[in-house]
Design an enzyme around this catalytic site. Structure first.
Site, PDB file in Angstrom:
ATOM      1  N   HIS B 116       0.814  -1.218   0.000  1.00  0.00           N
ATOM      2  CA  HIS B 116       0.000   0.000   0.000  1.00  0.00           C
ATOM      3  C   HIS B 116       0.852   1.274   0.000  1.00  0.00           C
ATOM      4  CE1 HIS B 116      -3.691  -2.172   0.286  1.00  0.00           C
ATOM      5  NE2 HIS B 116      -3.419  -2.690   1.472  1.00  0.00           N
ATOM      6  N   ASP B 156      -3.047 -10.446  -2.623  1.00  0.00           N
ATOM      7  CA  ASP B 156      -3.604  -9.966  -1.356  1.00  0.00           C
ATOM      8  C   ASP B 156      -5.078  -9.601  -1.583  1.00  0.00           C
ATOM      9  OD1 ASP B 156      -2.296  -8.670   1.393  1.00  0.00           O
ATOM     10  OD2 ASP B 156      -4.135  -7.640   0.761  1.00  0.00           O
ATOM     11  N   HIS B 158      -6.570  -7.095  -0.509  1.00  0.00           N
ATOM     12  CA  HIS B 158      -6.718  -5.648  -0.698  1.00  0.00           C
ATOM     13  C   HIS B 158      -6.034  -5.230  -1.991  1.00  0.00           C
ATOM     14  CE1 HIS B 158      -6.911  -6.384   3.681  1.00  0.00           C
ATOM     15  NE2 HIS B 158      -7.850  -5.453   3.662  1.00  0.00           N
ATOM     16  N   ASP B 245      -4.813 -12.789   3.091  1.00  0.00           N
ATOM     17  CA  ASP B 245      -6.053 -12.380   3.738  1.00  0.00           C
ATOM     18  C   ASP B 245      -7.275 -12.707   2.893  1.00  0.00           C
ATOM     19  OD1 ASP B 245      -5.090 -10.596   1.939  1.00  0.00           O
ATOM     20  OD2 ASP B 245      -5.122  -8.864   3.279  1.00  0.00           O
TER      21      ASP B 245
END
Lengths: 588, 455
Positions: B116, B156, B158, B245
């Site tokens: 991120h 991931d 996200h 995740d």
């Protein structure tokens, strides 16, 4: 009086220490088929004209387990694995009879899958059918919760009464994380158990028959001693005790030298390489390897290379003269026919013993040249080759140590590089090779006195060692101590204690436990001062932003060392005034 | 009766650094305990004993390694703590062992994660400060070969908005992020129409998947979409940004992938390098997912691996969700196949082949809001990647409420002489303008990273 006996592959060495002096030494050829005979011969030699009642302690370092494993000299031994999910366990079917059964424990010691009763009944029938009496039972994460190993034992003992004489459990024999090593260690120990017990009994009986009432000890792979009669796990713990004896010998002979030392023990066919840091030997990171088996037995770090004094010299296809990692026979200078490293030492006059003419003629045949100067040049080059082989192996070892992983920022930043300052050497040609190799490696040479009996001396003077662990999980309210007796295993933390179960409390429990074990070893040289915490970690268990408990992981040890009364007696004095190197904590 | 070790198909390097002495805050998901159970599982499985699996100690990334990727405000030292440098250094170590030929594949199991972190960094967002995988790639290109073609596949849950931002204008990097739909999860971006800058259209691909995507749906996307695209792109190195995740037990997301699914997707992607990202089901997922990825990368049998509560039905996908997944797949495939004809509607065309956009970036962890203007030059010189001007203001929303305006000039490693000259002139102008607290020049051609400060 103290006696140390090192039963090696070719020779059995003994040393008798009286009034803190080496009083008598003895060397006989090892009879591999009957180690007790070799032991008795050495004992008789050492005790000639001595008062046997004065012997208080005898320590053996033996190759018995190593031999039993190499020769597969053990009864058909069963293995039951409870592997749960993970890596396919088929490769671990190392036994004559293997069973994989369902059931599983997870990483926090929770039972995830229970046994299947039908499967157990089937298993019981098959074990009966196989006719075995020796059985290893090993579960994944059984060190976190031994309940399934214990349950299965109880079931088999009640359903097959009197049949299984020797059942050994993974969490007792190999109480560290690593399921494949636990399987191999436990199974090996189960396999050698009966033979090993016979040997221990035979040694004990023969020694008694000679009227000696001394306490008997075995040297373990980690350079510590354990009482001869006390070993459920004595079998596997004595593998590789030869190199351990050698390292303890160095320690006995140079123990106050706190500089980082490179140890070289050169024999006929092999050279062993080890390290002392601040007067403390290093451990193998995971455990000792024996044959194709990886065990979790803690052992002193040692690298063995197959070059020694009897390594022979040959001409390769391109006409270069080279040192070969093989022994054909003894050196020409000592009655053999082939040129060897030892001959090169005799030719260059680094070694004064031996028949120099024979050495010359062996080299002449090889070089097809009888110019003595030419031959001396060739011999020098061979010795340089040996130095080079040692140097690159040492470099490899140091690199390996440099790559040892660490898991905290603190450790990564404080991890300093290992740099030996001195090189110490024992073994037959040590005298001849040490100055040259020290120059080659640019290290200060130290030649210990009594280097010819270092192994036996190391065994004689080694003190007991221990390594115990504590794992606590206050959310699930239990802690678990390593080991085999009643105090170990899973203990519960009651509700009121839960919040008071701190890291300090965990430390105290582990220290008290380790000290009580040290006392049980009935050894006057082992006081609780020696017990130290070598590792401690604590983690908060946080779920949904709330702290539910803590996990503590601790380890305590009594590190290998020399009986303190003797620390000063044998020390080789050097003139160095270099500062003490800081004691490093070395994670086993 | 003989001891036959499991056969390893690929020599695998592991850089394992759980940072047992570092947390964002004591009860934050990114805390000391995160890889504890994974570590236990790896140790208990004895994976590090297998011949062919080798563990390496991470090195520390240098300030320059970070500056090659990021504009850190105010400077690298303030934003990248030791733990971040070790984490990024761990990724570099993994890449180094691979390129030195010591291993066939390498997996950096390091924390804190990085995907991120954008090119400009005013603070921590999404648990990330600096972008480990981008720092690894730029180190690789600098050390080994500036022309390396890289494919990132970020798995991931996200959206990998940071890595996407860093490589948005780079036609040599294919960045594919497959994640839970941004309308239902942080950071709220990663829609399929985010396709890359005007000079690299189609080199950024986003595959937003509906909540409750299972192994079946996920593997459908891998087989039907990602593998053919990667095959066509022909990268020199495939990197898996391995977030964990998507697992059905993860507390922060709504996906339904199993450890088996993770192992299979890794086997199919067949990356040379993998770098750990998020994943906060630290007890019930991570131990099994990580072991699954390690087994798959090494080419070992993972069929015996499963979570305690796994049942095969967990891998199946409902028709309704699968239909939605197929629609997304078709959409992205359309973009990929027509990438030459696409015209960016994110950027406004200025004169002299300059393109312009404005964006807002929110730093959830450090509570900063950033306004950024990005001006990118498309250069017509052969093989020139142009240059980039950035003007950005960080609004610190906390108690101090202060604002930090900065400007940066970015020169990609493949830039022509003319672009280099223009960029250097612009840097001097920015410094002289006195409008900014800090001005940065990131010159990848000269591997030089300069910083001018008002005080």
């Amino acid at each position: 009086m103290i006696i140390g006996i090192d039963i090696g592959g070719t020779h059995t060495d003994g040393v008798l220490i009286k009034n803190q002096q080496i009083h008598q030494t003895s060397k006989v050829i090892t009879d591999q088929n009957n180690l007790t005979t070799s032991i008795l011969k050495v004992l008789d030699n050492l005790l000639l004209n001595q008062d046997k009642d004065q012997v208080t302690r005898i320590v053996f370092s033996t190759t018995l387990t190593t031999n039993l494993i190499a020769q597969k000299n053990y009864p058909p031994t069963g293995l039951i694995m409870i592997p749960g999910p993970g890596l396919n366990p088929d490769w671990l079917k190392i036994a004559a009879h293997n069973w994989v059964i369902s059931g599983s424990i997870d990483h926090r010691g929770r039972q995830v899958t229970a046994f299947n009763q039908e499967e157990l009944n089937q298993l019981q029938a098959e074990i009966q059918c196989a006719g075995i009496t020796d059985l290893a039972i090993v579960g994944k994460f059984s060190t976190r919760n031994p309940v399934q190993e214990k349950q299965l034992t109880a079931f088999l003992q009640s359903s097959l009464p009197d049949r299984l004489r020797n059942i050994q459990l993974g969490h007792q024999i190999a109480p560290v994380l690593n399921f494949p090593r636990r399987v191999q260690t436990t199974w090996l120990n189960t396999a050698v158990y009966q033979e090993y017990s016979k040997f221990a009994a035979s040694v004990q009986r023969s020694v008694l028959e000679r009227g000696i009432t001394a306490e008997l000890f075995l040297l373990k792979a980690d350079g510590g001693t354990m009482p001869l009669e006390n070993g459920l796990s004595a079998g596997v713990e004595t593998i590789k005790s030869g190199p351990a004896a050698s390292i303890m010998g160095f320690l006995a002979l140079t123990g106050t030298d706190n500089r980082t030392s490179l140890l070289l023990d050169i024999g006929g066919t092999t050279t062993d390489i080890a390290l002392l840091i601040g007067g403390i030997p290093l451990f193998e990171p995971e455990g000792v390897q024996i044959g194709n088996y990886n065990t979790s037995v803690r052992g002193l770090l040692n690298r063995s290379i197959s070059f020694g004094g009897d390594s022979y010299v040959y001409k390769d296809q391109t006409g270069n003269i080279r040192l070969q990692s093989k022994r054909i026979g003894p050196a020409a200078a000592f009655g053999g026919n082939t040129p060897t490293l030892t001959d090169a030492l005799v030719i260059t006059k680094l070694m004064s013993k031996g028949d120099r003419e024979h050495a010359f003629s062996a080299f002449e045949q090889l070089t097809e040249n009888n110019d003595p100067n030419q031959i001396i040049t060739t011999a020098r080059a061979i010795i340089q080759q040996f130095y080079q082989i040692i140097a690159s192996e040492v470099e490899k070892l140091l690199n390996e140590l440099k790559q040892r992983p660490v898991y905290t920022i603190h450790e990564l930043l404080t991890d300093s590089e290992l740099k030996p300052e001195v090189v110490m050497m024992i073994g037959g040609p040590a005298n001849a090779l040490l100055p040259g190799i020290a120059e080659f490696l640019d290290l200060e040479p130290v030649l210990p006195r009594y280097h010819h009996v270092a192994n036996a001396l190391g065994a004689a003077l080694a003190r007991p060692t221990l390594r115990e662990t504590l794992y606590a999980d206050t959310e699930q309210r239990f802690y678990i101590l390593s080991g085999k007796d009643e105090a170990s295993g899973k203990q519960s933390i009651n509700h009121t204690q839960k919040n008071n179960f701190t890291l300090d409390k965990a430390k105290k429990i582990l220290l008290d436990y380790t000290t009580s074990l040290a006392v049980q070893k009935q050894n006057p040289v082992c006081s609780d001062d020696f017990v130290e915490i070598t590792f401690e970690e604590s983690f908060n268990i946080v779920r949904d932003y709330q702290t539910r408990g803590q996990i503590f992981r601790l380890e305590a040890q009594i590190k290998p060392g020399i009986i303190s009364d003797f620390t000063d007696t044998f020390i080789t004095k050097t003139n160095s005034t270099s500062p003490l190197s800081p004691e490093r904590r070395v994670k086993p | 009766m003989k001891n036959t070790l499991p056969q390893i198909k690929n020599r695998l390097g592991l850089v394992f650094f759980p940072a047992y002495d570092w947390a964002i805050t004591p009860d934050h998901p990114e805390r000391e305990e995160r890889l504890l159970y994974t570590h236990d599982q790896i140790l208990e499985e004895g994976l590090l004993d297998l011949p062919g699996i080798q563990e390496f100690k991470p090195e520390l990334a240098t300030e320059k390694d970070v500056a090659r990727v990021h504009i850190c405000v105010p400077n690298v030292t303030n934003l990248a703590t030791t733990s971040h440098l070790i984490s990024a250094g761990g990724a570099i170590t993994a890449a180094k062992k691979y390129l030195d030929g010591l291993v066939d594949k390498a997996f950096a199991l390091v924390r804190p994660p990085g995907h991120h972190a954008f090119r400009v960094v005013h603070g921590n967002r999404g648990f990330c400060n600096i972008n480990n995988e981008a720092i690894m790639v730029e180190w690789l290109r600098t050390t080994y070969n500036p022309n390396l073609k890289i494919a990132f596949i970020d798995t991931d849950a996200h959206h990998a908005d940071g890595t996407q931002d860093i490589y948005y204008h780079d036609p040599h990097v294919l960045h594919i992020s497959i994640h839970q739909d941004g309308r239902t999860l942080y950071p709220g971006t990663g829609f399929s129409w985010e396709l890359g800058g005007p000079g690299a259209m189609g080199m950024t691909l986003n595959i937003p998947l509906p909540p409750y995507t299972t192994d079946e749906g996920y593997l459908y996307v891998i087989d039907q979409l990602i593998l053919p695209i990667v095959q066509e792109f022909k990268p020199d190195i495939i990197i898996n940004s391995a977030g964990q995740d998507n697992h059905y037990s993860d507390p922060l997301t709504n996906m339904s992938i199993t450890a088996q699914g993770y192992a299979r997707l890794n086997q199919k992607l067949d990356p040379q390098l993998a770098v750990l990202q998020g994943g906060y089901s630290i007890e019930d997922a991570l131990p099994y997912v990580n072991v699954g990825i390690i087994l798959a990368m090494a080419g070992l049998d993972y069929s015996h691996l499963r979570e305690p509560d796994y049942t095969p039905s967990r891998s199946l996908q409902t028709v309704k969700v699968l239909d939605r997944i197929k629609k997304v797949t078709e959409q992205v495939r359309y973009y990929w196949e027509n990438r030459q004809r696409l015209v960016s509607n994110e950027f406004q065309h200025l004169e002299d082949d300059y393109y312009y956009r404005e964006k807002q970036i929110f730093y959830d962890t450090d509570y900063i809001s950033e306004d950024q203007k990005e001006i990118v030059k498309l250069c017509s010189t052969d093989n020139c990647q142009g240059h980039l001007f950035i003007e950005s203001v960080g609004h610190h929303l906390g108690r101090t409420g202060h604002q930090v305006p900065i400007a940066a000039v970015i020169l990609p490693r493949l830039s022509c002489k003319e672009c280099q000259k223009t960029a250097r002139e612009k840097y001097a102008k920015y410094c002289a303008s006195k409008q900014f607290h800090h001005v940065y020049l990131q010159d990848q051609v000269a591997d030089e990273y300069i910083h001018w400060s008002q005080n």
